[in-house]
Structures are given as structure tokens and as C-alpha cells.
Design a protein around this motif. Structure first.
Motif, PDB file in Angstrom:
ATOM      1  N   UNK A   1       0.810  -1.213   0.000  1.00 38.33           N
ATOM      2  CA  UNK A   1       0.000   0.000   0.000  1.00 38.33           C
ATOM      3  C   UNK A   1       0.845   1.264   0.000  1.00 38.33           C
ATOM      4  N   UNK A   2       1.891   1.293   0.808  1.00 38.95           N
ATOM      5  CA  UNK A   2       2.756   2.472   0.838  1.00 38.95           C
ATOM      6  C   UNK A   2       3.560   2.620  -0.448  1.00 38.95           C
ATOM      7  N   UNK A   3       3.971   1.511  -1.025  1.00 36.98           N
ATOM      8  CA  UNK A   3       4.690   1.589  -2.302  1.00 36.98           C
ATOM      9  C   UNK A   3       3.781   2.171  -3.385  1.00 36.98           C
ATOM     10  N   UNK A   4       2.533   1.734  -3.413  1.00 37.45           N
ATOM     11  CA  UNK A   4       1.579   2.277  -4.382  1.00 37.45           C
ATOM     12  C   UNK A   4       1.315   3.755  -4.124  1.00 37.45           C
ATOM     13  N   UNK A   5       1.239   4.137  -2.847  1.00 41.32           N
ATOM     14  CA  UNK A   5       1.013   5.541  -2.505  1.00 41.32           C
ATOM     15  C   UNK A   5       2.134   6.411  -3.054  1.00 41.32           C
ATOM     16  N   UNK A   6       3.362   5.990  -2.889  1.00 36.55           N
ATOM     17  CA  UNK A   6       4.488   6.764  -3.424  1.00 36.55           C
ATOM     18  C   UNK A   6       4.369   6.924  -4.929  1.00 36.55           C
ATOM     19  N   UNK A   7       4.058   5.846  -5.624  1.00 32.06           N
ATOM     20  CA  UNK A   7       3.922   5.917  -7.083  1.00 32.06           C
ATOM     21  C   UNK A   7       2.784   6.862  -7.471  1.00 32.06           C
ATOM     22  N   UNK A   8       1.664   6.781  -6.740  1.00 29.69           N
ATOM     23  CA  UNK A   8       0.528   7.656  -7.026  1.00 29.69           C
ATOM     24  C   UNK A   8       0.911   9.123  -6.858  1.00 29.69           C
ATOM     25  N   UNK A   9       1.692   9.434  -5.836  1.00 33.68           N
ATOM     26  CA  UNK A   9       2.082  10.822  -5.578  1.00 33.68           C
ATOM     27  C   UNK A   9       2.998  11.356  -6.678  1.00 33.68           C
ATOM     28  N   UNK A  10       3.642  10.460  -7.423  1.00 34.80           N
ATOM     29  CA  UNK A  10       4.554  10.866  -8.500  1.00 34.80           C
ATOM     30  C   UNK A  10       3.882  10.863  -9.871  1.00 34.80           C
ATOM     31  N   UNK A  11       2.731  10.233  -9.991  1.00 35.65           N
ATOM     32  CA  UNK A  11       2.070  10.077 -11.293  1.00 35.65           C
ATOM     33  C   UNK A  11       1.693  11.418 -11.907  1.00 35.65           C
ATOM     34  N   UNK A  12       1.857  11.493 -13.213  1.00 38.94           N
ATOM     35  CA  UNK A  12       1.412  12.654 -13.961  1.00 38.94           C
ATOM     36  C   UNK A  12       2.329  13.860 -13.895  1.00 38.94           C
ATOM     37  N   UNK A  13       3.488  13.701 -13.293  1.00 39.47           N
ATOM     38  CA  UNK A  13       4.419  14.821 -13.174  1.00 39.47           C
ATOM     39  C   UNK A  13       5.564  14.661 -14.174  1.00 39.47           C
ATOM     40  N   UNK A  14       6.068  15.785 -14.648  1.00 40.83           N
ATOM     41  CA  UNK A  14       7.202  15.753 -15.569  1.00 40.83           C
ATOM     42  C   UNK A  14       8.503  15.756 -14.767  1.00 40.83           C
ATOM     43  N   UNK A  15       9.636  15.538 -15.414  1.00 39.54           N
ATOM     44  CA  UNK A  15      10.912  15.487 -14.689  1.00 39.54           C
ATOM     45  C   UNK A  15      11.204  16.730 -13.843  1.00 39.54           C
ATOM     46  N   UNK A  16      10.862  17.905 -14.357  1.00 42.95           N
ATOM     47  CA  UNK A  16      11.112  19.127 -13.590  1.00 42.95           C
ATOM     48  C   UNK A  16      10.308  19.126 -12.294  1.00 42.95           C
ATOM     49  N   UNK A  17       9.055  18.714 -12.377  1.00 42.80           N
ATOM     50  CA  UNK A  17       8.207  18.680 -11.191  1.00 42.80           C
ATOM     51  C   UNK A  17       8.696  17.625 -10.202  1.00 42.80           C
ATOM     52  N   UNK A  18       9.069  16.463 -10.713  1.00 40.84           N
ATOM     53  CA  UNK A  18       9.556  15.401  -9.832  1.00 40.84           C
ATOM     54  C   UNK A  18      10.848  15.800  -9.123  1.00 40.84           C
ATOM     55  N   UNK A  19      11.677  16.601  -9.789  1.00 41.07           N
ATOM     56  CA  UNK A  19      12.967  16.999  -9.215  1.00 41.07           C
ATOM     57  C   UNK A  19      12.871  18.288  -8.392  1.00 41.07           C
ATOM     58  N   UNK A  20      11.704  18.912  -8.373  1.00 41.52           N
ATOM     59  CA  UNK A  20      11.549  20.172  -7.642  1.00 41.52           C
ATOM     60  C   UNK A  20      11.768  19.951  -6.153  1.00 41.52           C
ATOM     61  N   UNK A  21      12.643  20.757  -5.585  1.00 39.41           N
ATOM     62  CA  UNK A  21      12.977  20.625  -4.163  1.00 39.41           C
ATOM     63  C   UNK A  21      11.978  21.382  -3.305  1.00 39.41           C
ATOM     64  N   UNK A  22      11.900  20.949  -2.065  1.00 37.10           N
ATOM     65  CA  UNK A  22      10.921  21.536  -1.158  1.00 37.10           C
ATOM     66  C   UNK A  22      11.302  22.967  -0.801  1.00 37.10           C
ATOM     67  N   UNK A  23      11.954  23.164   0.291  1.00 42.86           N
ATOM     68  CA  UNK A  23      12.353  24.500   0.724  1.00 42.86           C
ATOM     69  C   UNK A  23      13.834  24.478   1.083  1.00 42.86           C
ATOM     70  N   UNK A  24      14.562  25.518   0.725  1.00 40.35           N
ATOM     71  CA  UNK A  24      15.986  25.561   1.075  1.00 40.35           C
ATOM     72  C   UNK A  24      16.169  25.499   2.581  1.00 40.35           C
ATOM     73  N   UNK A  25      17.157  24.826   3.058  1.00 41.71           N
ATOM     74  CA  UNK A  25      18.269  24.204   2.355  1.00 41.71           C
ATOM     75  C   UNK A  25      18.015  22.726   2.022  1.00 41.71           C
ATOM     76  N   UNK A  26      16.781  22.265   2.174  1.00 31.45           N
ATOM     77  CA  UNK A  26      16.475  20.853   1.937  1.00 31.45           C
ATOM     78  C   UNK A  26      16.745  20.467   0.491  1.00 31.45           C
ATOM     79  N   UNK A  27      17.228  19.245   0.296  1.00 34.84           N
ATOM     80  CA  UNK A  27      17.424  18.700  -1.044  1.00 34.84           C
ATOM     81  C   UNK A  27      16.298  17.731  -1.405  1.00 34.84           C
TER      82      UNK A  27
END
Length: 189
Positions: free
Chosen positions: A49-75
């Protein structure tokens, strides 16, 4: 620097329960029938269930969106989480079978997050790495029918490794919820 007006509106794909990610009939984590019988089957069900949740949270996003960082200084980014979980799956397998440890996938010093850049090939590679490492760790743990069996140089129980994996995915799915909401406003379970 983002301002409040730059943030996306909150939204959900669900129509029956608008505070959910998707409606229950569309949720791949929902299954008909009762929950699994037995401790191992329950642990496997939660991890799936958690593995599917992670995939769902990533679905439909392009590489730029997937690589977008949260808030500095976090990576931290969604792509970084995918890479991180591939790395820790490999780490758990190294705990189980410490005699021939597999090398780190993305190098030391936070390479899983720092190297998460907006390139389609890198995104595809990260998801392939995650699937491969999950399958390999699942196979390594499948060799132990007794959840109380002690494995590896530290003598961790197989049960502890299953629970640790669930905890790791659950924690990072919480991060994924917030990261996704910042990207496009999508919220939900």
C-alpha cells in the motif's frame, strides 16, 4: 522565493470524497474482501500500500516537477525520495546478506537527493532502480519463513526489517504528500 499567491490551489481528483486523492473505486490500493490473514501477509499488504502511494504521488508529473525541491536548504524532492528508497532497499538487503554488500547506487553524501535532477532518463532510471531493489529485497526476505529469525551481522529479526521498511515508506509518503501539494496543489489520502 515563492509567495502565497504563487502557490497552487488545492485540488483532488476525487469527486465522491473531495478530500481524497482519488475516489475509493479508482484507488489501486483498495481491494475487495477482508484483510489478509497472518502476520507476514499483513506486513506485505501494508508495504504494498505504501509503495503504491508513493507511485501515485509521483504520477502525472514531468521530470522538472519530480525533481523540484521543497524548501531551502532541503534537497528533498519526489524524485529524490524515489532514489532514496531504492538506496535503502539495497541497504536492507546488505543487512540481510552482509557478506557481499552491494555498492551504494547514488554515491555517498546524500547523492540520492542531490543527484535528483530534471532529466527524463534519470527519472526512468530511478523508477527502474526502485523496482529492481524492491524485488531483490523482497526475494531476500522471502527466504525466511520465520519472522523471528535473526539475520545479518547485527542479528536483526526478519520482522524488524519488515516493520522498518513499512515505517520508512510511511514516513516518506508523508513527505510526498506535502511535496506534491506544493507542486500542483493536489491533496488527499
Amino acid at each position: 522565493m515563492h509567495t502565497v499567491s504563487d502557490m497552487p490551489e488545492r485540488w483532488s481528483q476525487a469527486s465522491v470524497y473531495p478530500d481524497m486523492w482519488v475516489d475509493p473505486d479508482e484507488d489501486p490500493r483498495n481491494s475487495d474482501g477482508v484483510s489478509p490473514d497472518g502476520e507476514l501477509a499483513t506486513l506485505q499488504d501494508f508495504l504494498t500500500g505504501y509503495r503504491l502511494t508513493l507511485r501515485m504521488k509521483c504520477e502525472g508529473l514531468n521530470p522538472e516537477q519530480l525533481a523540484r525541491r521543497s524548501v531551502p536548504p532541503s534537497t528533498m524532492s519526489l524524485l529524490g525520495l524515489v532514489r532514496h528508497l531504492a538506496e535503502v532497499e539495497r541497504d536492507w538487503r546488505n543487512w540481510i546478506q552482509p557478506e557481499n554488500p552491494a555498492p551504494e547506487l547514488y554515491g555517498a553524501d546524500d547523492g540520492d537527493f542531490k543527484g535528483a535532477v530534471a532529466e527524463q532518463e534519470l527519472v526512468e532510471g530511478a523508477f527502474a532502480d526502485l523496482a529492481r531493489e524492491q524485488a531483490a529485497t523482497d526475494a531476500a526476505l522471502a527466504e525466511y519463513a520465520d519472522l523471528g529469525a535473526r539475520v545479518g551481522k547485527d542479528g536483526n529479526s526478519v520482522r524488524e526489517l519488515w516493520v522498518h521498511r513499512i515505517e520508512e515508506y510511511a514516513r516518506h509518503c508523508g513527505h510526498a504528500d506535502l511535496l506534491r501539494e506544493c507542486i500542483d496543489g493536489r491533496v488527499g489520502q
